[in-house]
Design a protein around this motif. Sequence first.
Motif, PDB file in Angstrom:
ATOM      1  N   TYR A 185     -45.599 134.204 -33.225  1.00  0.00           N
ATOM      2  CA  TYR A 185     -46.997 134.623 -33.253  1.00  0.00           C
ATOM      3  C   TYR A 185     -47.152 136.131 -33.055  1.00  0.00           C
ATOM      4  CZ  TYR A 185     -52.033 134.424 -32.502  1.00  0.00           C
ATOM      5  OH  TYR A 185     -53.394 134.606 -32.626  1.00  0.00           O
ATOM      6  N   ILE A 186     -46.443 136.685 -32.091  1.00  0.00           N
ATOM      7  CA  ILE A 186     -46.573 138.117 -31.808  1.00  0.00           C
ATOM      8  C   ILE A 186     -45.662 138.947 -32.707  1.00  0.00           C
ATOM      9  CG2 ILE A 186     -46.212 139.895 -30.047  1.00  0.00           C
ATOM     10  CD1 ILE A 186     -47.008 137.805 -27.947  1.00  0.00           C
ATOM     11  N   GLU A 187     -44.402 138.565 -32.800  1.00  0.00           N
ATOM     12  CA  GLU A 187     -43.429 139.386 -33.521  1.00  0.00           C
ATOM     13  C   GLU A 187     -43.677 139.420 -35.025  1.00  0.00           C
ATOM     14  OE1 GLU A 187     -40.300 141.770 -34.706  1.00  0.00           O
ATOM     15  OE2 GLU A 187     -41.399 141.589 -32.826  1.00  0.00           O
ATOM     16  N   MET A 188     -44.056 138.299 -35.617  1.00  0.00           N
ATOM     17  CA  MET A 188     -44.266 138.299 -37.065  1.00  0.00           C
ATOM     18  C   MET A 188     -45.434 139.201 -37.444  1.00  0.00           C
ATOM     19  SD  MET A 188     -41.828 136.620 -38.314  1.00  0.00           S
ATOM     20  CE  MET A 188     -42.344 136.371 -39.999  1.00  0.00           C
ATOM     21  N   GLU A 189     -46.463 139.228 -36.632  1.00  0.00           N
ATOM     22  CA  GLU A 189     -47.572 140.149 -36.893  1.00  0.00           C
ATOM     23  C   GLU A 189     -47.122 141.584 -36.666  1.00  0.00           C
ATOM     24  OE1 GLU A 189     -51.572 141.398 -37.738  1.00  0.00           O
ATOM     25  OE2 GLU A 189     -50.279 139.740 -38.287  1.00  0.00           O
ATOM     26  N   ALA A 190     -46.277 141.800 -35.677  1.00  0.00           N
ATOM     27  CA  ALA A 190     -45.783 143.145 -35.394  1.00  0.00           C
ATOM     28  C   ALA A 190     -44.974 143.683 -36.563  1.00  0.00           C
ATOM     29  CB  ALA A 190     -44.929 143.131 -34.120  1.00  0.00           C
ATOM     30  N   ARG A 191     -44.227 142.822 -37.223  1.00  0.00           N
ATOM     31  CA  ARG A 191     -43.426 143.290 -38.357  1.00  0.00           C
ATOM     32  C   ARG A 191     -44.297 143.902 -39.443  1.00  0.00           C
ATOM     33  NH1 ARG A 191     -38.023 140.540 -38.892  1.00  0.00           N
ATOM     34  NH2 ARG A 191     -37.660 139.608 -36.846  1.00  0.00           N
ATOM     35  N   ARG A 192     -45.439 143.298 -39.693  1.00  0.00           N
ATOM     36  CA  ARG A 192     -46.338 143.815 -40.737  1.00  0.00           C
ATOM     37  C   ARG A 192     -46.934 145.148 -40.314  1.00  0.00           C
ATOM     38  NH1 ARG A 192     -51.635 144.004 -41.671  1.00  0.00           N
ATOM     39  NH2 ARG A 192     -52.167 142.801 -39.817  1.00  0.00           N
ATOM     40  N   THR A 193     -47.546 145.183 -39.151  1.00  0.00           N
ATOM     41  CA  THR A 193     -48.226 146.410 -38.730  1.00  0.00           C
ATOM     42  C   THR A 193     -47.235 147.523 -38.401  1.00  0.00           C
ATOM     43  OG1 THR A 193     -48.349 145.560 -36.459  1.00  0.00           O
ATOM     44  CG2 THR A 193     -50.228 145.144 -37.891  1.00  0.00           C
ATOM     45  N   ARG A 194     -46.074 147.148 -37.872  1.00  0.00           N
ATOM     46  CA  ARG A 194     -45.049 148.149 -37.580  1.00  0.00           C
ATOM     47  C   ARG A 194     -44.526 148.769 -38.874  1.00  0.00           C
ATOM     48  NH1 ARG A 194     -41.509 145.233 -34.280  1.00  0.00           N
ATOM     49  NH2 ARG A 194     -40.505 144.432 -36.153  1.00  0.00           N
ATOM     50  N   GLY A 195     -44.299 147.924 -39.874  1.00  0.00           N
ATOM     51  CA  GLY A 195     -43.813 148.427 -41.157  1.00  0.00           C
ATOM     52  C   GLY A 195     -44.793 149.390 -41.795  1.00  0.00           C
ATOM     53  N   GLU A 196     -46.081 149.051 -41.751  1.00  0.00           N
ATOM     54  CA  GLU A 196     -47.103 149.921 -42.331  1.00  0.00           C
ATOM     55  C   GLU A 196     -47.161 151.258 -41.591  1.00  0.00           C
ATOM     56  OE1 GLU A 196     -50.607 147.592 -42.061  1.00  0.00           O
ATOM     57  OE2 GLU A 196     -50.130 146.347 -43.817  1.00  0.00           O
ATOM     58  N   ALA A 197     -47.081 151.208 -40.267  1.00  0.00           N
ATOM     59  CA  ALA A 197     -47.134 152.439 -39.476  1.00  0.00           C
ATOM     60  C   ALA A 197     -45.915 153.316 -39.737  1.00  0.00           C
ATOM     61  CB  ALA A 197     -47.233 152.101 -37.991  1.00  0.00           C
ATOM     62  N   PHE A 198     -44.741 152.696 -39.904  1.00  0.00           N
ATOM     63  CA  PHE A 198     -43.542 153.480 -40.182  1.00  0.00           C
ATOM     64  C   PHE A 198     -43.626 154.140 -41.554  1.00  0.00           C
ATOM     65  CE2 PHE A 198     -39.087 153.779 -41.731  1.00  0.00           C
ATOM     66  CZ  PHE A 198     -38.643 154.734 -40.829  1.00  0.00           C
ATOM     67  N   GLU A 199     -44.144 153.415 -42.523  1.00  0.00           N
ATOM     68  CA  GLU A 199     -44.296 154.001 -43.854  1.00  0.00           C
ATOM     69  C   GLU A 199     -45.221 155.213 -43.811  1.00  0.00           C
ATOM     70  OE1 GLU A 199     -45.631 150.783 -46.274  1.00  0.00           O
ATOM     71  OE2 GLU A 199     -43.817 149.602 -45.918  1.00  0.00           O
TER      72      GLU A 199
ATOM     73  N   TYR B 224     -30.882 156.788 -45.109  1.00  0.00           N
ATOM     74  CA  TYR B 224     -31.224 157.879 -44.194  1.00  0.00           C
ATOM     75  C   TYR B 224     -31.839 157.284 -42.932  1.00  0.00           C
ATOM     76  CZ  TYR B 224     -34.098 161.669 -42.221  1.00  0.00           C
ATOM     77  OH  TYR B 224     -34.683 162.567 -41.375  1.00  0.00           O
ATOM     78  N   ALA B 225     -31.293 157.650 -41.770  1.00  0.00           N
ATOM     79  CA  ALA B 225     -31.802 157.151 -40.485  1.00  0.00           C
ATOM     80  C   ALA B 225     -32.830 158.134 -39.939  1.00  0.00           C
ATOM     81  CB  ALA B 225     -30.666 156.958 -39.498  1.00  0.00           C
ATOM     82  N   HIS B 226     -34.105 157.798 -40.091  1.00  0.00           N
ATOM     83  CA  HIS B 226     -35.193 158.652 -39.595  1.00  0.00           C
ATOM     84  C   HIS B 226     -35.574 158.165 -38.203  1.00  0.00           C
ATOM     85  CE1 HIS B 226     -38.343 161.596 -40.265  1.00  0.00           C
ATOM     86  NE2 HIS B 226     -39.258 160.735 -39.835  1.00  0.00           N
ATOM     87  N   HIS B 227     -34.702 158.399 -37.238  1.00  0.00           N
ATOM     88  CA  HIS B 227     -34.824 157.815 -35.901  1.00  0.00           C
ATOM     89  C   HIS B 227     -36.213 158.031 -35.302  1.00  0.00           C
ATOM     90  CE1 HIS B 227     -30.658 156.584 -35.034  1.00  0.00           C
ATOM     91  NE2 HIS B 227     -30.308 157.584 -35.821  1.00  0.00           N
ATOM     92  N   SER B 228     -36.891 156.909 -35.056  1.00  0.00           N
ATOM     93  CA  SER B 228     -38.206 156.962 -34.430  1.00  0.00           C
ATOM     94  C   SER B 228     -38.500 155.601 -33.835  1.00  0.00           C
ATOM     95  CB  SER B 228     -39.276 157.330 -35.464  1.00  0.00           C
ATOM     96  OG  SER B 228     -40.496 157.625 -34.834  1.00  0.00           O
ATOM     97  N   THR B 229     -38.946 155.572 -32.593  1.00  0.00           N
ATOM     98  CA  THR B 229     -39.170 154.317 -31.874  1.00  0.00           C
ATOM     99  C   THR B 229     -40.590 153.813 -32.093  1.00  0.00           C
ATOM    100  OG1 THR B 229     -37.586 154.969 -30.158  1.00  0.00           O
ATOM    101  CG2 THR B 229     -39.151 153.221 -29.602  1.00  0.00           C
ATOM    102  N   ALA B 230     -40.698 152.557 -32.476  1.00  0.00           N
ATOM    103  CA  ALA B 230     -42.013 151.931 -32.673  1.00  0.00           C
ATOM    104  C   ALA B 230     -42.546 151.439 -31.338  1.00  0.00           C
ATOM    105  CB  ALA B 230     -41.891 150.768 -33.650  1.00  0.00           C
ATOM    106  N   THR B 231     -43.753 151.866 -30.973  1.00  0.00           N
ATOM    107  CA  THR B 231     -44.351 151.463 -29.704  1.00  0.00           C
ATOM    108  C   THR B 231     -45.640 150.691 -29.967  1.00  0.00           C
ATOM    109  OG1 THR B 231     -45.610 153.535 -29.464  1.00  0.00           O
ATOM    110  CG2 THR B 231     -43.384 153.482 -28.572  1.00  0.00           C
TER     111      THR B 231
END
Length: 775
Positions: free
Chosen positions: A149-163, A275-282
């Motif tokens: 419930y939490i992680e699957m939603e995080a994958r979507r929003t985290r991916g968009e924010a990283f892009e 390419y590793a664009h090191h950045s931590t998702a919070t």
Amino acid sequence: MNYPISVTRGRASRIALAAACAGVLSFTGLTPLTGEAAAAPKQVRCDDKYGLRGKNITPATDFPGDASRIKAKWDSYRFPNQRHAMDGLKLPKDVAKQKEALAGISSDYKQYAEGTPERVFGTYKNYMEGKSWNDQKYGSFDNWLNDAYIEMEARRTRGEAFEAKVVEDMGLVGPDWLCQEYVEYERDANGKPLYRKYDAVNYKRGIFVEMKSGGDNDGSQTPKDRKLLTSDKYKDFKVRFAFGEAVSDETTKRIRNMNARIGPDPSGNNRVTGYAHHSTATPEYRPGKWTRPGTLMTPNPGQSPASPGTDNIIRSQPTPNDARRQQERANAANRNGSGVKGPGGVDFTTLDLRYVGKPVKGKGLDYSFSAKETTGTEPGWGGQEKAQLISDSFFTWMALTPEKFWVNLNPDEPDRVMDKQFGRTDAGRVLLQADLEMKHDYARLMDPREGLGKQLQDAMREAGLPCGTVTRNWIVPKTAVVRVDENGIYILDAPLKVNSEASEVHTPDPNGNDCTLTPAQRKVSEGLVNRIIIPEVERRVNNAPNYADLRRVYTARVAAEYVRQQDQAAATDFRPVINSNDVRKWPLRGANRSWTPKQTFDDYVKSFTKGDYSFPCEVNGQNKICVMGGVDFSKAPKRNVTRAQFTAEHRHLPRTTKTSAKAMTDDAETEDTLFLGGNTKNAAGGGGGTHPTPTPSPTDGPKPTDQPSTPAPSSPAPTTSTPAPRPTGDPAHPGGDLAHTGSSAPTGLITGLAALLVAVGGALVWWRKRRGSTT
């Protein structure tokens, strides 16, 4: 037990949390993005999609190939996941009780607003009904809540924010950079186009860009990439992967294989790179009534939300089998490479406390743990237990007054093992158990038939010694390396040392040997033991897994004494705890909740009187079968490194610890090391009631009637003029020797530090006496 699902639908609006995400949960993974026959969507400029048009950003003319972002630029980014605020919800484990508890909840979950318990429970009920109430995938509501419930939603929003972050950081702006671009790679049997969607495309430069917030790409899109890159139209194009974490070994292998199949560009360079664009998702969310309460490093457990930086600690599974199943679920859900490191990637056996911020009343306390990444195929587990031990020990060292910090494993003194209150804590248990463990290690190493024991036996024969001498072994701190500044204390290194000296005891020798040595002979025997045996015992204490808890308890002591001194300079949120002698909030836990000091003492006496192993020997001219049996931190020297040295050697550490409060992050200084932390804001405040104002620790604590094998340490008054200690004249260590204890100890930063990890039992570890050897 009451479960929080009695909230009626009519109350939903009154308890609803701000819902940043309204996506529908998919229990089978994310919807495939490409490969379907469809009309290509309208092209969208990246700067328009992410609101960057008009900003002063230089458009990129290329994209990095196989490289990694320089460490000085490692940073973090935020992504919304309001569902995280629901992670404290609970349901019974029993399915029948779950059905009963969910009777008033509809499985038509869309009728409930996001950010409400009803939405969560309705979604779970829908899932369980689809599984005929036989969930073989997650196994519990708690696992489903966090991993689905939490992680699957995080994958979507985290991916968009990283892009969005990569577009801005890399300058993918201007008319030539298009985002979420569909590129036709072939046509189906009916002649309809099939598309591969890329996160960014620059047709003018011949670049396709795929972005992953984690460090993995599962390769499901590789056949489409290959068809595009080998086609006449795109034969000069490149595919550039951008990852938020270090590129995984498997993904590196896939990229290498891809390049081998499609060949290099005209200049001989790889056409597919990572390419590793090191950045931590919070995660960004507003905690509320249903957010998981925190228990780590807070004097008021359960009265504030848990810190997101410790999420992987909390989510870690209690057993290896549970962790294996959790990792399998994570791998199955990570079909498009959108996952970041989870609890399975953390080796929690290496977890330790490395930083505590300067405590300021009402501001909470920053803290950070470190741990190695897992190696091999087995995922990490048991993080909550180890972090709780550190946290509980941290408060034990503050709550109990120093004269209580002694333990005493002496076969002659069964009634004086340790203070009763100290014996009700895991910190006390760990000290006593570590003492016994050291005795066993010492005894095993003394085996005269092989290894170091044989070397010692031969050396004693050469020295003409008729037998060995009884020895007392105990652990003390070596000079620990810390950095104390305006931000807090960084614990850079906290090594331990094993001391050994000749001793006496009245409990009969089980081997019946009455051999005695002259004072000179005892000195020779003691020297041989210190040269041959003790270095290996010390190496084990500092490195072996079975002493890891002792090392954790020690670093907690270092941090606790720092907070003690800060509180004596100015009141902090920890004042109600300090010297309160109340450890009820930090008791023995889990499998050790029924432990008593007597259990360890009895184990020691059994080892001492009956031995750990037996071997043929000669005693007083007779052939026999001999047996073998078997930490004082009364001083804690510390060295505060200079600011220049700290900046030169650990320039990234302040940033790492700060980021770790929001999410688990990579250590920029040590490969394969992670930092996990938090802040106790709103947790450390208050306390209620009246509490006595703490006084400085006494110069000398009360002593037992007879001195225990490891005496209680003393604790000098702290300095308050500056956070850094005064040098004590050691030119080799410009930071000074931080805080010896004892009545003549100098004033310093850490009063006693591990000194109060007293004695881990005066460690009367025995070398059995016998003629021609050391029984």
